[in-house]
Structures are given as C-alpha cells and as structure tokens.
Design a protein around this motif. Structure first.
Motif, PDB file in Angstrom:
ATOM      1  N   ALA A  10      33.854  85.628  61.722  1.00 24.50           N
ATOM      2  CA  ALA A  10      33.102  85.142  62.891  1.00 24.50           C
ATOM      3  C   ALA A  10      33.069  83.616  62.930  1.00 24.50           C
ATOM      4  CB  ALA A  10      31.689  85.716  62.882  1.00 24.50           C
ATOM      5  N   GLN A  11      32.834  82.990  61.779  1.00 23.49           N
ATOM      6  CA  GLN A  11      32.752  81.530  61.721  1.00 23.49           C
ATOM      7  C   GLN A  11      34.103  80.889  62.033  1.00 23.49           C
ATOM      8  OE1 GLN A  11      29.931  79.751  61.317  1.00 23.49           O
ATOM      9  NE2 GLN A  11      31.114  77.887  61.660  1.00 23.49           N
ATOM     10  N   GLN A  12      35.145  81.393  61.419  1.00 23.30           N
ATOM     11  CA  GLN A  12      36.480  80.841  61.629  1.00 23.30           C
ATOM     12  C   GLN A  12      36.910  81.032  63.083  1.00 23.30           C
ATOM     13  OE1 GLN A  12      39.171  81.471  58.319  1.00 23.30           O
ATOM     14  NE2 GLN A  12      40.878  81.735  59.728  1.00 23.30           N
ATOM     15  N   LEU A  13      36.618  82.199  63.638  1.00 23.80           N
ATOM     16  CA  LEU A  13      36.955  82.490  65.030  1.00 23.80           C
ATOM     17  C   LEU A  13      36.263  81.503  65.968  1.00 23.80           C
ATOM     18  CD1 LEU A  13      38.172  84.312  67.248  1.00 23.80           C
ATOM     19  CD2 LEU A  13      36.171  85.787  66.992  1.00 23.80           C
ATOM     20  N   LYS A  14      35.000  81.227  65.702  1.00 19.42           N
ATOM     21  CA  LYS A  14      34.213  80.336  66.554  1.00 19.42           C
ATOM     22  C   LYS A  14      34.806  78.927  66.588  1.00 19.42           C
ATOM     23  CE  LYS A  14      30.065  79.066  65.230  1.00 19.42           C
ATOM     24  NZ  LYS A  14      28.659  79.108  64.824  1.00 19.42           N
ATOM     25  N   GLU A  15      35.397  78.496  65.478  1.00 22.19           N
ATOM     26  CA  GLU A  15      35.916  77.136  65.362  1.00 22.19           C
ATOM     27  C   GLU A  15      37.404  77.025  65.717  1.00 22.19           C
ATOM     28  OE1 GLU A  15      34.992  76.295  61.301  1.00 22.19           O
ATOM     29  OE2 GLU A  15      32.843  76.162  61.687  1.00 22.19           O
ATOM     30  N   ASP A  16      38.041  78.142  66.080  1.00 23.53           N
ATOM     31  CA  ASP A  16      39.494  78.180  66.285  1.00 23.53           C
ATOM     32  C   ASP A  16      39.831  78.147  67.774  1.00 23.53           C
ATOM     33  OD1 ASP A  16      42.207  78.736  66.326  1.00 23.53           O
ATOM     34  OD2 ASP A  16      42.070  80.299  64.796  1.00 23.53           O
ATOM     35  N   ASP A  17      40.474  77.063  68.229  1.00 23.08           N
ATOM     36  CA  ASP A  17      40.833  76.971  69.640  1.00 23.08           C
ATOM     37  C   ASP A  17      42.211  77.572  69.932  1.00 23.08           C
ATOM     38  OD1 ASP A  17      42.402  75.041  68.490  1.00 23.08           O
ATOM     39  OD2 ASP A  17      41.665  73.384  69.716  1.00 23.08           O
ATOM     40  N   ASN A  18      42.819  78.193  68.906  1.00 23.97           N
ATOM     41  CA  ASN A  18      44.103  78.873  69.077  1.00 23.97           C
ATOM     42  C   ASN A  18      43.976  80.353  68.713  1.00 23.97           C
ATOM     43  OD1 ASN A  18      46.893  78.873  69.723  1.00 23.97           O
ATOM     44  ND2 ASN A  18      47.438  78.736  67.565  1.00 23.97           N
ATOM     45  N   ALA A  19      42.764  80.883  68.899  1.00 27.47           N
ATOM     46  CA  ALA A  19      42.456  82.250  68.464  1.00 27.47           C
ATOM     47  C   ALA A  19      42.852  83.292  69.499  1.00 27.47           C
ATOM     48  CB  ALA A  19      40.962  82.366  68.178  1.00 27.47           C
ATOM     49  N   PHE A  20      43.206  84.469  68.990  1.00 23.23           N
ATOM     50  CA  PHE A  20      43.518  85.645  69.806  1.00 23.23           C
ATOM     51  C   PHE A  20      42.899  86.827  69.079  1.00 23.23           C
ATOM     52  CE2 PHE A  20      45.822  89.174  71.487  1.00 23.23           C
ATOM     53  CZ  PHE A  20      46.369  88.788  72.707  1.00 23.23           C
ATOM     54  N   ILE A  21      41.995  87.538  69.734  1.00 21.43           N
ATOM     55  CA  ILE A  21      41.316  88.681  69.101  1.00 21.43           C
ATOM     56  C   ILE A  21      42.084  89.951  69.449  1.00 21.43           C
ATOM     57  CG2 ILE A  21      39.165  89.965  68.851  1.00 21.43           C
ATOM     58  CD1 ILE A  21      37.737  87.440  69.974  1.00 21.43           C
ATOM     59  N   LEU A  22      42.460  90.703  68.433  1.00 17.89           N
ATOM     60  CA  LEU A  22      43.259  91.910  68.611  1.00 17.89           C
ATOM     61  C   LEU A  22      42.507  93.123  68.060  1.00 17.89           C
ATOM     62  CD1 LEU A  22      46.015  92.923  69.582  1.00 17.89           C
ATOM     63  CD2 LEU A  22      46.905  92.420  67.305  1.00 17.89           C
ATOM     64  N   ASP A  23      42.266  94.089  68.929  1.00 23.58           N
ATOM     65  CA  ASP A  23      41.584  95.339  68.592  1.00 23.58           C
ATOM     66  C   ASP A  23      42.654  96.420  68.483  1.00 23.58           C
ATOM     67  OD1 ASP A  23      40.224  97.795  68.713  1.00 23.58           O
ATOM     68  OD2 ASP A  23      38.730  97.060  70.130  1.00 23.58           O
ATOM     69  N   VAL A  24      42.856  96.992  67.291  1.00 28.26           N
ATOM     70  CA  VAL A  24      43.921  97.983  67.107  1.00 28.26           C
ATOM     71  C   VAL A  24      43.401  99.423  67.089  1.00 28.26           C
ATOM     72  CG1 VAL A  24      45.453  96.339  65.970  1.00 28.26           C
ATOM     73  CG2 VAL A  24      43.937  97.729  64.566  1.00 28.26           C
ATOM     74  N   ARG A  25      42.210  99.631  67.630  1.00 29.51           N
ATOM     75  CA  ARG A  25      41.629 100.983  67.685  1.00 29.51           C
ATOM     76  C   ARG A  25      42.203 101.781  68.858  1.00 29.51           C
ATOM     77  NH1 ARG A  25      35.584 100.085  68.457  1.00 29.51           N
ATOM     78  NH2 ARG A  25      36.435  98.547  69.902  1.00 29.51           N
ATOM     79  N   THR A  26      41.820 103.048  68.923  1.00 31.50           N
ATOM     80  CA  THR A  26      42.229 103.902  70.038  1.00 31.50           C
ATOM     81  C   THR A  26      41.414 103.539  71.278  1.00 31.50           C
ATOM     82  OG1 THR A  26      40.568 105.606  69.589  1.00 31.50           O
ATOM     83  CG2 THR A  26      42.708 105.821  68.443  1.00 31.50           C
ATOM     84  N   GLU A  27      41.910 103.948  72.433  1.00 33.81           N
ATOM     85  CA  GLU A  27      41.208 103.677  73.684  1.00 33.81           C
ATOM     86  C   GLU A  27      39.814 104.312  73.682  1.00 33.81           C
ATOM     87  OE1 GLU A  27      44.357 104.612  73.386  1.00 33.81           O
ATOM     88  OE2 GLU A  27      45.460 102.969  74.326  1.00 33.81           O
TER      89      GLU A  27
END
Length: 103
Positions: A10-27
């Motif tokens: 969460a902390q690293q994501l908040k500070e990352d301006d080149n972030a892409f969040i990927l959810d690999v779960r089922t629909e």
C-alpha cells in the motif's frame, strides 16, 4: 518480482507514479469488490491471460493481487519470465486488504 506485506504494498503503491494495479482473480471474485483502479485479468484463462499480459507496458510497476496471494505470486513469476521489470505480489491478497475497496 517481490512479495510485499499489505503495509509495504500500500505504501509503495501510494508513492509510485508509474503504478499499475492488476487483479488476477475470477470475474465472480471481482464482483465482491476490488481495489480501486485495478485492471482484472483472470489468471485461470490460461493462454488468453498470457496474450492479455503481452499487451501491457513492461516498463510500468505492477502491483498484483488475488484472493490470498497464491495466484498473484504465480502471475508475478510469469510476468518476470516475460520481461516485466517490476511486479509486486500482495501477500495475504484481497482477503486481508484493509485499504479502500470499490464495488
């Protein structure tokens, strides 16, 4: 590839301006809620999952999660083999996520 605790992720994501969040779960799992701004690519789609990964920018920093951290760990390994520079696995997955959730 790196396994990050919930807090580190969460902390690293908040500070990352080149972030892409990927959810690999089922629909079906995504319908129960997801981390805001996440893109869903179901890892169980096999080769279709690989094709979808190939369309992504390998220079972004990928924050990957699933329900408990197992599938996202696999996805990070696959991404690393495909030449993605940075893929971060969320240990404990969505089931332990305490941050913001979208429906």
């Amino acid at each position: 590839m790196a396994d990050l605790s919930q807090e580190q992720w969460a902390q690293q994501l908040k500070e990352d301006d080149n972030a892409f969040i990927l959810d690999v779960r089922t629909e079906e799992e995504v319908e129960e809620g997801y981390i805001p701004n996440a893109k869903n690519l179901n890892i169980f789609k096999g080769q279709a999952f690989i094709y979808e990964l190939e369309a992504l920018d390998k220079d972004k920093n990928y924050y990957v999660y699933c329900k408990s951290g197992g599938r996202s760990g696999q996805a990070c390994g696959i991404m690393s083999q495909m030449g993605f520079k940075n893929a971060y696995n969320l240990l404990g997955g969505f089931q332990e996520w305490t941050g913001e959730i979208a429906q």
